[in-house]
Design a protein around this motif. Structure first.
Motif, PDB file in Angstrom:
ATOM      1  N   ALA A 171      -5.341  -0.589   4.549  1.00  0.00           N
ATOM      2  CA  ALA A 171      -4.271  -1.597   4.690  1.00  0.00           C
ATOM      3  C   ALA A 171      -4.878  -2.945   5.090  1.00  0.00           C
ATOM      4  CB  ALA A 171      -3.245  -1.135   5.726  1.00  0.00           C
ATOM      5  N   SER A 224      -2.537  -5.587   3.148  1.00  0.00           N
ATOM      6  CA  SER A 224      -1.164  -5.154   2.880  1.00  0.00           C
ATOM      7  C   SER A 224      -0.193  -5.877   3.785  1.00  0.00           C
ATOM      8  CB  SER A 224      -0.998  -3.665   3.180  1.00  0.00           C
ATOM      9  OG  SER A 224      -1.930  -2.924   2.492  1.00  0.00           O
ATOM     10  N   LEU A 244       0.854  -1.202   0.000  1.00  0.00           N
ATOM     11  CA  LEU A 244       0.000   0.000   0.000  1.00  0.00           C
ATOM     12  C   LEU A 244       0.882   1.241   0.000  1.00  0.00           C
ATOM     13  CD1 LEU A 244      -2.850   1.265   0.263  1.00  0.00           C
ATOM     14  CD2 LEU A 244      -2.546   1.158   2.741  1.00  0.00           C
TER      15      LEU A 244
END
Ligand code: ADP
Length: 136
Positions: A95, A100, A6
């Motif tokens: 996220a 992520s 990310l």
């Protein structure tokens, strides 16, 4: 290698954003998903009444255009997300959503080198569920 990187981008500071995207590409394999994120700061309810919806909509469109332009310059497929909200909490939410395993974030706006970390970067480092690469 990382599965999902990310890269939060402040579109007011695209040069730094470009640097973080280049680093994401360097840390990615062909299978890595790179997600660029810009958070359009939320306008408080009382103020949004006074601001025409076209102006609020334009901030989102401008952010999408800016992300597209930097992504195209990198010549690699990337996903783009533009969300409205508070920057650090939205970065953390996204996220989790995109799972992520690495967030790459710039440490600061240019000109504020006297401080160790900017406010958004510091909160992301403190609360992120995954590794964070802070770029200086
Ligand atoms: P400063 O305090 O100098 O503004 P910040 O910590 O707020 O520094 O910002 C550092 C980095 O956080 C930016 O370079 C960017 O990666 C990310 N960031 C800040 N604001 C946003 C935003 N609105 N949307 C996405 N990412 C952001």
């Amino acid at each position: 290698m990382y599965k999902s990187i990310l890269v939060p981008i402040d579109i007011a500071h695209l040069a730094e954003g470009k640097l973080t995207i280049d680093l994401a590409v360097a840390h990615a394999s062909d299978d890595t998903r790179i997600v660029l994120l810009n958070v359009v700061e939320e306008i408080p309810g009382w103020a949004s009444v006074a601001i025409p919806t076209e102006i609020i909509q334009k901030s989102t469109t401008d952010a999408q255009d800016a992300l597209k332009a930097v992504a195209n310059a990198c010549g690699r497929k990337m996903d783009m997300i533009v969300r409205t909200g508070r920057s650090y909490s939205t970065i953390l939410d996204v996220a989790q959503e995109v799972e992520s395993d690495l967030i790459i974030i710039a440490s600061h706006r240019p000109g504020l080198q006297d401080y160790f970390l900017g406010s958004t970067a510091a909160k992301v480092v403190r609360h992120a569920p995954c590794s964070v690469l802070v770029v200086r």
